[in-house]
Design a protein around this motif. Structure first.
Motif, PDB file in Angstrom:
ATOM      1  N   GLY A  82     -36.184 -48.911  47.259  1.00 54.48           N
ATOM      2  CA  GLY A  82     -35.596 -49.331  48.525  1.00 54.48           C
ATOM      3  C   GLY A  82     -35.929 -49.913  49.863  1.00 54.48           C
ATOM      4  N   ASN A  83     -34.581 -50.380  50.212  1.00 53.36           N
ATOM      5  CA  ASN A  83     -34.709 -51.087  51.367  1.00 53.36           C
ATOM      6  C   ASN A  83     -35.632 -50.768  52.494  1.00 53.36           C
ATOM      7  OD1 ASN A  83     -33.217 -53.276  49.861  1.00 53.36           O
ATOM      8  ND2 ASN A  83     -31.899 -53.050  50.590  1.00 53.36           N
ATOM      9  N   ASP A  84     -35.216 -49.089  52.293  1.00 53.84           N
ATOM     10  CA  ASP A  84     -35.548 -48.052  53.735  1.00 53.84           C
ATOM     11  C   ASP A  84     -37.140 -48.013  53.323  1.00 53.84           C
ATOM     12  OD1 ASP A  84     -34.658 -46.467  51.478  1.00 53.84           O
ATOM     13  OD2 ASP A  84     -33.944 -45.164  53.129  1.00 53.84           O
ATOM     14  N   GLY A  85     -37.665 -48.456  52.474  1.00 51.43           N
ATOM     15  CA  GLY A  85     -39.120 -48.089  51.873  1.00 51.43           C
ATOM     16  C   GLY A  85     -38.828 -46.256  50.769  1.00 51.43           C
ATOM     17  N   GLN A  86     -37.542 -45.637  50.779  1.00 52.86           N
ATOM     18  CA  GLN A  86     -37.388 -44.869  49.852  1.00 52.86           C
ATOM     19  C   GLN A  86     -37.853 -44.833  48.562  1.00 52.86           C
ATOM     20  OE1 GLN A  86     -37.682 -41.372  51.518  1.00 52.86           O
ATOM     21  NE2 GLN A  86     -38.767 -42.751  52.870  1.00 52.86           N
ATOM     22  N   ILE A  87     -38.929 -44.000  47.803  1.00 53.54           N
ATOM     23  CA  ILE A  87     -38.862 -44.131  46.492  1.00 53.54           C
ATOM     24  C   ILE A  87     -37.954 -43.376  45.958  1.00 53.54           C
ATOM     25  CG2 ILE A  87     -40.343 -43.603  44.130  1.00 53.54           C
ATOM     26  CD1 ILE A  87     -42.213 -44.325  46.282  1.00 53.54           C
ATOM     27  N   ILE A  88     -36.774 -44.081  45.050  1.00 57.72           N
ATOM     28  CA  ILE A  88     -36.208 -43.053  43.712  1.00 57.72           C
ATOM     29  C   ILE A  88     -36.099 -43.502  42.584  1.00 57.72           C
ATOM     30  CG2 ILE A  88     -33.056 -43.932  43.699  1.00 57.72           C
ATOM     31  CD1 ILE A  88     -33.365 -45.720  46.412  1.00 57.72           C
ATOM     32  N   VAL A  89     -35.190 -42.849  41.474  1.00 62.37           N
ATOM     33  CA  VAL A  89     -35.607 -42.232  40.670  1.00 62.37           C
ATOM     34  C   VAL A  89     -34.140 -42.411  39.817  1.00 62.37           C
ATOM     35  CG1 VAL A  89     -36.341 -40.927  38.441  1.00 62.37           C
ATOM     36  CG2 VAL A  89     -37.775 -41.152  40.849  1.00 62.37           C
ATOM     37  N   ASP A  90     -33.573 -42.804  38.659  1.00 69.83           N
ATOM     38  CA  ASP A  90     -32.876 -42.952  38.566  1.00 69.83           C
ATOM     39  C   ASP A  90     -32.605 -42.549  36.786  1.00 69.83           C
ATOM     40  OD1 ASP A  90     -30.277 -43.487  37.156  1.00 69.83           O
ATOM     41  OD2 ASP A  90     -30.432 -45.990  38.172  1.00 69.83           O
ATOM     42  N   LYS A  91     -32.190 -41.135  36.899  1.00 72.87           N
ATOM     43  CA  LYS A  91     -32.105 -40.290  35.309  1.00 72.87           C
ATOM     44  C   LYS A  91     -32.026 -41.029  34.305  1.00 72.87           C
ATOM     45  CE  LYS A  91     -31.772 -36.088  37.310  1.00 72.87           C
ATOM     46  NZ  LYS A  91     -32.203 -34.767  36.778  1.00 72.87           N
ATOM     47  N   SER A  92     -30.551 -41.737  34.965  1.00 74.08           N
ATOM     48  CA  SER A  92     -29.242 -42.239  33.922  1.00 74.08           C
ATOM     49  C   SER A  92     -29.791 -43.456  33.011  1.00 74.08           C
ATOM     50  CB  SER A  92     -28.350 -43.093  34.905  1.00 74.08           C
ATOM     51  OG  SER A  92     -28.558 -44.436  35.211  1.00 74.08           O
ATOM     52  N   ARG A  93     -31.570 -44.307  33.074  1.00 73.23           N
ATOM     53  CA  ARG A  93     -32.485 -44.832  32.530  1.00 73.23           C
ATOM     54  C   ARG A  93     -33.442 -45.010  32.440  1.00 73.23           C
ATOM     55  NH1 ARG A  93     -33.750 -49.250  29.360  1.00 73.23           N
ATOM     56  NH2 ARG A  93     -33.157 -51.145  30.034  1.00 73.23           N
ATOM     57  N   GLY A  94     -33.244 -44.721  31.358  1.00 70.04           N
ATOM     58  CA  GLY A  94     -35.042 -44.502  30.440  1.00 70.04           C
ATOM     59  C   GLY A  94     -35.498 -45.090  29.934  1.00 70.04           C
ATOM     60  N   TYR A  95     -36.953 -45.226  29.439  1.00 64.57           N
ATOM     61  CA  TYR A  95     -37.767 -46.272  29.009  1.00 64.57           C
ATOM     62  C   TYR A  95     -38.634 -45.315  27.331  1.00 64.57           C
ATOM     63  CZ  TYR A  95     -36.279 -49.438  32.887  1.00 64.57           C
ATOM     64  OH  TYR A  95     -35.557 -49.941  34.372  1.00 64.57           O
ATOM     65  N   THR A  96     -38.421 -46.708  27.231  1.00 70.89           N
ATOM     66  CA  THR A  96     -39.781 -45.853  25.986  1.00 70.89           C
ATOM     67  C   THR A  96     -41.010 -46.287  25.683  1.00 70.89           C
ATOM     68  OG1 THR A  96     -39.247 -46.690  23.398  1.00 70.89           O
ATOM     69  CG2 THR A  96     -37.923 -45.038  24.460  1.00 70.89           C
ATOM     70  N   PHE A  97     -41.417 -46.695  25.599  1.00 71.14           N
ATOM     71  CA  PHE A  97     -43.415 -47.324  25.909  1.00 71.14           C
ATOM     72  C   PHE A  97     -43.532 -48.301  25.520  1.00 71.14           C
ATOM     73  CE2 PHE A  97     -44.799 -47.934  21.182  1.00 71.14           C
ATOM     74  CZ  PHE A  97     -44.403 -47.145  20.458  1.00 71.14           C
ATOM     75  N   LYS A  98     -42.094 -49.478  24.343  1.00 68.57           N
ATOM     76  CA  LYS A  98     -42.411 -51.199  24.367  1.00 68.57           C
ATOM     77  C   LYS A  98     -41.540 -50.742  25.804  1.00 68.57           C
ATOM     78  CE  LYS A  98     -41.892 -50.076  19.259  1.00 68.57           C
ATOM     79  NZ  LYS A  98     -40.924 -50.129  17.831  1.00 68.57           N
ATOM     80  N   GLU A  99     -40.984 -50.515  26.388  1.00 72.55           N
ATOM     81  CA  GLU A  99     -40.414 -51.510  27.439  1.00 72.55           C
ATOM     82  C   GLU A  99     -41.062 -51.187  28.636  1.00 72.55           C
ATOM     83  OE1 GLU A  99     -36.093 -51.136  26.597  1.00 72.55           O
ATOM     84  OE2 GLU A  99     -36.702 -48.855  27.329  1.00 72.55           O
ATOM     85  N   PHE A 100     -42.393 -50.031  28.905  1.00 71.05           N
ATOM     86  CA  PHE A 100     -43.118 -49.546  30.074  1.00 71.05           C
ATOM     87  C   PHE A 100     -43.388 -51.008  30.996  1.00 71.05           C
ATOM     88  CE2 PHE A 100     -45.176 -45.524  28.323  1.00 71.05           C
ATOM     89  CZ  PHE A 100     -43.712 -44.910  28.111  1.00 71.05           C
ATOM     90  N   ASN A 101     -43.457 -52.128  30.515  1.00 72.90           N
ATOM     91  CA  ASN A 101     -43.939 -53.385  31.485  1.00 72.90           C
ATOM     92  C   ASN A 101     -42.861 -53.454  31.817  1.00 72.90           C
ATOM     93  OD1 ASN A 101     -46.702 -53.611  30.980  1.00 72.90           O
ATOM     94  ND2 ASN A 101     -47.005 -54.119  28.809  1.00 72.90           N
ATOM     95  N   LYS A 102     -41.749 -53.661  31.591  1.00 73.71           N
ATOM     96  CA  LYS A 102     -40.057 -54.017  32.567  1.00 73.71           C
ATOM     97  C   LYS A 102     -40.111 -53.777  34.436  1.00 73.71           C
ATOM     98  CE  LYS A 102     -37.275 -54.824  28.534  1.00 73.71           C
ATOM     99  NZ  LYS A 102     -35.816 -54.602  28.253  1.00 73.71           N
ATOM    100  N   LYS A 103     -40.182 -54.192  33.870  1.00 74.24           N
ATOM    101  CA  LYS A 103     -39.273 -53.754  35.925  1.00 74.24           C
ATOM    102  C   LYS A 103     -38.781 -52.975  36.015  1.00 74.24           C
ATOM    103  CE  LYS A 103     -38.460 -56.224  40.663  1.00 74.24           C
ATOM    104  NZ  LYS A 103     -39.517 -55.751  40.827  1.00 74.24           N
ATOM    105  N   GLY A 104     -38.524 -51.559  36.856  1.00 75.75           N
ATOM    106  CA  GLY A 104     -37.805 -51.045  36.339  1.00 75.75           C
ATOM    107  C   GLY A 104     -39.000 -49.374  35.644  1.00 75.75           C
ATOM    108  N   ALA A 105     -39.005 -49.821  34.884  1.00 70.89           N
ATOM    109  CA  ALA A 105     -39.937 -48.342  34.321  1.00 70.89           C
ATOM    110  C   ALA A 105     -41.621 -48.632  35.155  1.00 70.89           C
ATOM    111  CB  ALA A 105     -40.787 -48.969  32.779  1.00 70.89           C
ATOM    112  N   TYR A 106     -41.480 -49.383  35.987  1.00 72.52           N
ATOM    113  CA  TYR A 106     -42.408 -49.214  37.289  1.00 72.52           C
ATOM    114  C   TYR A 106     -42.508 -49.723  38.276  1.00 72.52           C
ATOM    115  CZ  TYR A 106     -44.675 -53.518  36.440  1.00 72.52           C
ATOM    116  OH  TYR A 106     -44.642 -54.747  36.089  1.00 72.52           O
ATOM    117  N   ALA A 107     -42.430 -49.302  39.753  1.00 70.75           N
ATOM    118  CA  ALA A 107     -42.523 -49.952  40.940  1.00 70.75           C
ATOM    119  C   ALA A 107     -43.784 -50.357  41.476  1.00 70.75           C
ATOM    120  CB  ALA A 107     -41.933 -48.941  41.965  1.00 70.75           C
ATOM    121  N   GLU A 108     -43.994 -52.335  41.432  1.00 72.56           N
ATOM    122  CA  GLU A 108     -45.601 -52.056  42.075  1.00 72.56           C
ATOM    123  C   GLU A 108     -45.496 -51.390  43.370  1.00 72.56           C
ATOM    124  OE1 GLU A 108     -45.946 -56.076  42.092  1.00 72.56           O
ATOM    125  OE2 GLU A 108     -45.170 -56.321  40.016  1.00 72.56           O
ATOM    126  N   VAL A 109     -47.210 -51.423  43.694  1.00 76.38           N
ATOM    127  CA  VAL A 109     -47.362 -50.907  45.299  1.00 76.38           C
ATOM    128  C   VAL A 109     -48.510 -51.161  45.867  1.00 76.38           C
ATOM    129  CG1 VAL A 109     -45.956 -47.864  44.899  1.00 76.38           C
ATOM    130  CG2 VAL A 109     -48.315 -48.814  44.610  1.00 76.38           C
TER     131      VAL A 109
END
Ligand code: FES
Length: 170
Positions: free
Chosen positions: A143-170
């Motif tokens: 988030g804008n305040d630097g807090q890491i947020i997890v959203d359980k309403s959106r899941g990713y299977t392994f075919k989508e692991f490289n999509k933005k949202g399946a991970y956050a860059e640090v």
């Protein structure tokens, strides 16, 4: 004789009057309850789908380590947070075979499912057992305040692991 008839009529009239008012107030009460229920509709309140896991400072990586698995949210949210050098992601604690909850063995860097023996690497990749695919991931963002947020309403299977949202860059 006339007095007895008068008394009987008066009693009957009183009884009918009481019965009438009783019916009136009963109807009024029932209608009021219905009206109040109308004002407060049946709404199912659910827990929010997102939760904050903290700031990046709380997910430090040892200089010698390539990854670190954090178990703090497994009990409440069924999720592990995995920190790698350049990314952070949320692995769902639900076996992809039949949905049991695996356990993490830090010394081996492996998740093991107690139900039918599936094993997964620290990143969720399936190694052994009947699980047909890697563990799923949940949406994660910073988030804008630097807090890491997890959203359980959106899941990713392994075919989508490289999509933005399946991970956050640090
Ligand atoms: S549910 Fe995990 S191996 Fe069957």
């Amino acid at each position: 004789m006339t007095t007895n008839i008068d008394n009987t009529n008066t009693s009957r009239r009183n009884f009918l009057r009481i019965l009438g008012w009783g019916s009136f107030f009963t109807t009024l009460g029932v209608s009021s309850v219905g009206f109040i229920r109308f004002l407060y509709p049946n709404v199912l309140f659910e827990k929010p789908s997102t939760f904050t896991v903290g700031s990046l400072d709380e997910f430090k990586l040892d200089k010698t380590a390539n990854y670190q698995v954090y178990e703090n949210w497994k009990a409440e949210h069924s999720v592990w947070i995995v920190r790698e050098k350049n990314r952070i992601y949320a692995v769902q604690a639900k076996c992809t075979h039949l949905g049991c909850t695996p356990n993490y063995f830090a010394e081996e860097g492996i998740f093991k499912c107690p139900c039918h023996g599936s094993r997964f690497r620290f990143n969720g990749e399936n190694l052994a057992g009947p699980a047909p695919r890697p563990l799923d991931r949940l949406a994660i963002y910073i988030g804008n305040d630097g807090q890491i947020i997890v959203d359980k309403s959106r899941g990713y299977t392994f075919k989508e692991f490289n999509k933005k949202g399946a991970y956050a860059e640090v």
